[in-house]
Scaffold this motif. Structure first.
Motif, PDB file in Angstrom:
ATOM      1  N   MET A 286       7.155  50.338  95.117  1.00 16.83           N
ATOM      2  CA  MET A 286       6.288  49.194  95.339  1.00 16.83           C
ATOM      3  C   MET A 286       7.056  48.153  96.127  1.00 16.83           C
ATOM      4  O   MET A 286       8.207  47.840  95.828  1.00 16.83           O
ATOM      5  N   ASN A 287       6.431  47.554  97.193  1.00 18.10           N
ATOM      6  CA  ASN A 287       7.096  46.503  97.942  1.00 18.10           C
ATOM      7  C   ASN A 287       6.367  45.188  97.738  1.00 18.10           C
ATOM      8  O   ASN A 287       5.259  45.136  97.244  1.00 18.10           O
ATOM      9  N   ASN A 288       6.995  44.107  98.149  1.00 16.07           N
ATOM     10  CA  ASN A 288       6.445  42.786  97.893  1.00 16.07           C
ATOM     11  C   ASN A 288       5.076  42.588  98.539  1.00 16.07           C
ATOM     12  O   ASN A 288       4.254  41.819  98.048  1.00 16.07           O
ATOM     13  N   HIS A 289       4.836  43.267  99.681  1.00 12.79           N
ATOM     14  CA  HIS A 289       3.580  43.061 100.390  1.00 12.79           C
ATOM     15  C   HIS A 289       2.408  43.674  99.647  1.00 12.79           C
ATOM     16  O   HIS A 289       1.262  43.349  99.936  1.00 12.79           O
ATOM     17  N   SER A 290       2.644  44.567  98.711  1.00 14.43           N
ATOM     18  CA  SER A 290       1.552  45.208  97.985  1.00 14.43           C
ATOM     19  C   SER A 290       1.263  44.529  96.654  1.00 14.43           C
ATOM     20  O   SER A 290       0.442  44.994  95.894  1.00 14.43           O
ATOM     21  N   LEU A 291       1.932  43.418  96.382  1.00 21.68           N
ATOM     22  CA  LEU A 291       1.760  42.723  95.110  1.00 21.68           C
ATOM     23  C   LEU A 291       0.683  41.648  95.200  1.00 21.68           C
ATOM     24  O   LEU A 291       0.592  40.911  96.180  1.00 21.68           O
ATOM     25  N   LYS A 292      -0.104  41.542  94.152  1.00 22.53           N
ATOM     26  CA  LYS A 292      -0.997  40.415  93.965  1.00 22.53           C
ATOM     27  C   LYS A 292      -0.402  39.556  92.858  1.00 22.53           C
ATOM     28  O   LYS A 292      -0.125  40.048  91.766  1.00 22.53           O
ATOM     29  N   VAL A 293      -0.172  38.286  93.134  1.00 20.82           N
ATOM     30  CA  VAL A 293       0.480  37.386  92.183  1.00 20.82           C
ATOM     31  C   VAL A 293      -0.500  36.302  91.759  1.00 20.82           C
ATOM     32  O   VAL A 293      -1.171  35.695  92.604  1.00 20.82           O
ATOM     33  N   SER A 294      -0.596  36.065  90.462  1.00 23.48           N
ATOM     34  CA  SER A 294      -1.415  34.972  89.949  1.00 23.48           C
ATOM     35  C   SER A 294      -0.612  34.230  88.895  1.00 23.48           C
ATOM     36  O   SER A 294       0.261  34.802  88.245  1.00 23.48           O
ATOM     37  N   SER A 295      -0.900  32.954  88.723  1.00 20.41           N
ATOM     38  CA  SER A 295      -0.109  32.164  87.780  1.00 20.41           C
ATOM     39  C   SER A 295      -0.982  31.159  87.053  1.00 20.41           C
ATOM     40  O   SER A 295      -2.069  30.787  87.515  1.00 20.41           O
ATOM     41  N   ARG A 296      -0.486  30.728  85.910  1.00 24.42           N
ATOM     42  CA  ARG A 296      -1.121  29.682  85.132  1.00 24.42           C
ATOM     43  C   ARG A 296      -0.039  28.983  84.315  1.00 24.42           C
ATOM     44  O   ARG A 296       1.054  29.518  84.144  1.00 24.42           O
ATOM     45  N   ILE A 297      -0.331  27.805  83.850  1.00 21.84           N
ATOM     46  CA  ILE A 297       0.640  27.029  83.080  1.00 21.84           C
ATOM     47  C   ILE A 297       0.057  26.713  81.721  1.00 21.84           C
ATOM     48  O   ILE A 297      -1.084  26.239  81.611  1.00 21.84           O
ATOM     49  N   ALA A 298       0.826  26.984  80.671  1.00 17.87           N
ATOM     50  CA  ALA A 298       0.449  26.616  79.306  1.00 17.87           C
ATOM     51  C   ALA A 298       1.284  25.409  78.900  1.00 17.87           C
ATOM     52  O   ALA A 298       2.511  25.460  78.954  1.00 17.87           O
ATOM     53  N   VAL A 299       0.621  24.319  78.536  1.00 16.49           N
ATOM     54  CA  VAL A 299       1.300  23.123  78.064  1.00 16.49           C
ATOM     55  C   VAL A 299       1.257  23.129  76.539  1.00 16.49           C
ATOM     56  O   VAL A 299       0.178  23.153  75.943  1.00 16.49           O
ATOM     57  N   LEU A 300       2.431  23.118  75.910  1.00 13.20           N
ATOM     58  CA  LEU A 300       2.535  23.324  74.469  1.00 13.20           C
ATOM     59  C   LEU A 300       3.219  22.149  73.782  1.00 13.20           C
ATOM     60  O   LEU A 300       4.139  21.546  74.340  1.00 13.20           O
ATOM     61  N   ASP A 301       2.761  21.863  72.573  1.00 13.80           N
ATOM     62  CA  ASP A 301       3.421  20.849  71.755  1.00 13.80           C
ATOM     63  C   ASP A 301       4.694  21.411  71.150  1.00 13.80           C
ATOM     64  O   ASP A 301       4.941  22.642  71.181  1.00 13.80           O
ATOM     65  N   VAL A 302       5.506  20.543  70.568  1.00 13.74           N
ATOM     66  CA  VAL A 302       6.752  20.970  69.922  1.00 13.74           C
ATOM     67  C   VAL A 302       6.446  22.018  68.850  1.00 13.74           C
ATOM     68  O   VAL A 302       5.504  21.878  68.063  1.00 13.74           O
ATOM     69  N   GLY A 303       7.227  23.088  68.828  1.00 14.85           N
ATOM     70  CA  GLY A 303       7.031  24.147  67.840  1.00 14.85           C
ATOM     71  C   GLY A 303       7.535  25.484  68.350  1.00 14.85           C
ATOM     72  O   GLY A 303       8.169  25.576  69.397  1.00 14.85           O
ATOM     73  N   MET A 304       7.229  26.530  67.576  1.00 11.58           N
ATOM     74  CA  MET A 304       7.617  27.895  67.917  1.00 11.58           C
ATOM     75  C   MET A 304       6.361  28.707  68.210  1.00 11.58           C
ATOM     76  O   MET A 304       5.357  28.605  67.487  1.00 11.58           O
ATOM     77  N   TYR A 305       6.427  29.509  69.262  1.00  9.10           N
ATOM     78  CA  TYR A 305       5.292  30.331  69.667  1.00  9.10           C
ATOM     79  C   TYR A 305       5.771  31.746  69.964  1.00  9.10           C
ATOM     80  O   TYR A 305       6.922  31.956  70.354  1.00  9.10           O
ATOM     81  N   ILE A 306       4.867  32.706  69.788  1.00 10.72           N
ATOM     82  CA  ILE A 306       5.185  34.073  70.183  1.00 10.72           C
ATOM     83  C   ILE A 306       4.192  34.496  71.265  1.00 10.72           C
ATOM     84  O   ILE A 306       2.981  34.398  71.096  1.00 10.72           O
ATOM     85  N   PHE A 307       4.740  34.891  72.418  1.00 12.41           N
ATOM     86  CA  PHE A 307       3.957  35.395  73.548  1.00 12.41           C
ATOM     87  C   PHE A 307       4.021  36.920  73.469  1.00 12.41           C
ATOM     88  O   PHE A 307       5.105  37.502  73.530  1.00 12.41           O
ATOM     89  N   ARG A 308       2.855  37.556  73.371  1.00 11.42           N
ATOM     90  CA  ARG A 308       2.843  39.002  73.136  1.00 11.42           C
ATOM     91  C   ARG A 308       1.891  39.698  74.091  1.00 11.42           C
ATOM     92  O   ARG A 308       0.765  39.271  74.292  1.00 11.42           O
ATOM     93  N   TYR A 309       2.361  40.779  74.707  1.00 11.46           N
ATOM     94  CA  TYR A 309       1.538  41.646  75.547  1.00 11.46           C
ATOM     95  C   TYR A 309       0.746  42.529  74.588  1.00 11.46           C
ATOM     96  O   TYR A 309       1.300  43.382  73.905  1.00 11.46           O
ATOM     97  N   VAL A 310      -0.567  42.312  74.530  1.00  7.35           N
ATOM     98  CA  VAL A 310      -1.411  42.987  73.548  1.00  7.35           C
ATOM     99  C   VAL A 310      -1.876  44.321  74.097  1.00  7.35           C
ATOM    100  O   VAL A 310      -2.273  44.438  75.265  1.00  7.35           O
ATOM    101  N   SER A 311      -1.821  45.344  73.241  1.00  5.97           N
ATOM    102  CA  SER A 311      -2.276  46.674  73.636  1.00  5.97           C
ATOM    103  C   SER A 311      -3.765  46.652  73.922  1.00  5.97           C
ATOM    104  O   SER A 311      -4.546  46.042  73.197  1.00  5.97           O
ATOM    105  N   ASP A 312      -4.156  47.322  74.963  1.00  9.04           N
ATOM    106  CA  ASP A 312      -5.552  47.341  75.366  1.00  9.04           C
ATOM    107  C   ASP A 312      -5.814  48.654  76.100  1.00  9.04           C
ATOM    108  O   ASP A 312      -4.976  49.127  76.862  1.00  9.04           O
ATOM    109  N   THR A 313      -6.993  49.225  75.887  1.00  9.23           N
ATOM    110  CA  THR A 313      -7.299  50.512  76.524  1.00  9.23           C
ATOM    111  C   THR A 313      -7.327  50.396  78.044  1.00  9.23           C
ATOM    112  O   THR A 313      -7.111  51.379  78.751  1.00  9.23           O
ATOM    113  N   SER A 314      -7.588  49.167  78.531  1.00 10.91           N
ATOM    114  CA  SER A 314      -7.639  48.986  79.978  1.00 10.91           C
ATOM    115  C   SER A 314      -6.375  48.327  80.514  1.00 10.91           C
ATOM    116  O   SER A 314      -6.374  47.785  81.614  1.00 10.91           O
ATOM    117  N   ALA A 315      -5.294  48.357  79.734  1.00  9.58           N
ATOM    118  CA  ALA A 315      -4.056  47.703  80.152  1.00  9.58           C
ATOM    119  C   ALA A 315      -3.561  48.290  81.469  1.00  9.58           C
ATOM    120  O   ALA A 315      -3.492  49.509  81.626  1.00  9.58           O
TER     121      ALA A 315
END
Length: 276
Positions: A1-30
């Motif tokens: 795979m080369n950089n020209h074939s990539l589609k890139v998207s982004s978003r920002i999560a603004v979080l209050d003080v604390g601990m969070y777990i970011f998890r890639y959830v299993s999905d049949t269409s993953a």
């Protein structure tokens, strides 16, 4: 795979003080070849610490089950979430963010347990102990508090674990070393490598985490027991003492008001900015 074939998207999560777990959830269409990376974004005045699970590099989630614990310190802060999709894959990665419960565990001082108080859940601890090999205990001490035998690795199985709640834990094998992070049922530490565990931490995560209380004790060689508490990393006074014993208790709370399902849906906690 080369950089020209990539589609890139982004978003920002603004979080209050604390601990969070970011998890890639299993999905049949993953998507099969897509990935997602996390970095601090320049919104908010707080600091962001990332604690990736074992095997994860550059704060990048590549497969269902991958997770990173994120700690927000000092003030509100933001996390840049970037997805990378190769040509031909357009399905978004199913990312789940849960705030880890950090409320105090156990009864308040001066109170007594009622006779009909909820009973602890069944926890089975598996561990590898110096000279003893692999050991399994249920609702008891893993290792011997009064010895210096290393507890070199462990996992915690939650029998009849309900949906929407899990136990997260980490350990380090050396002061200032990279942590190993896992969820209930996964092994951290080592076997037959004569390596000590020098610090541990435990927390409940998921939508129903506030419906349970986490307590227990950890013992480092030659030291008195330390109380397990959410969002607290435990170690000996020098940070080099070896873990010798561990005991964990998870107890359902008698009555709880449901917390927000996820920081994604709590506008007081999280703001999402997208740039696709």
């Amino acid at each position: 795979m080369n950089n020209h074939s990539l589609k890139v998207s982004s978003r920002i999560a603004v979080l209050d003080v604390g601990m969070y777990i970011f998890r890639y959830v299993s999905d049949t269409s993953a998507p099969k070849n897509s990935s997602l990376s996390l970095h601090q974004a320049p919104i908010g005045k707080g600091a962001v610490d990332f604690f990736p699970a074992s095997g994860i590099t550059r704060n990048t989630l590549t497969a269902p089950g991958d997770c990173i614990i994120v700690r927000i310190k000092g003030a509100q802060a933001s996390v840049l979430i970037t997805e990378y999709h190769p040509e031909g894959e357009s399905a978004a990665i199913q990312l789940r963010i849960d705030q880890i419960n950090t409320s105090p565990a156990g009864p308040k001082p001066g109170t007594t347990q009622k006779a009909n108080a909820p009973q602890p859940v069944r926890l089975k601890l598996h561990g590898h102990i110096e000279t003893r090999g692999d050991i399994v205990v249920e609702n008891g001490w893993l290792g011997a508090p009064n010895t210096l035998l290393r507890l070199e690795g462990f996992s915690v199985d939650w029998k009849d674990q309900p949906q929407d709640v899990s136990l997260a834990y980490l350990c380090r094998s050396g002061k200032n070393s990279e942590p190993q992070i896992a969820l209930a049922g996964q092994f951290v530490g080592t076997r037959r490598q004569a390596k000590p565990i020098t610090s541990v931490a435990f927390a409940l995560t998921g939508q129903r985490a506030a419906h349970y209380e986490l307590s227990g004790q950890a013992v480092f060689g030659g030291q008195p027991p330390l109380a397990v508490a959410a969002d607290k990393e435990l170690s000996g006074p020098n940070g080099t003492e070896q873990l010798v014993a561990l005991r964990l208790v998870i107890t359902p709370r008698a009555a709880q008001v449901s917390p927000p399902a996820s920081p994604w849906s709590d506008t007081e906690t999280t703001q999402i900015f997208r740039n696709s």
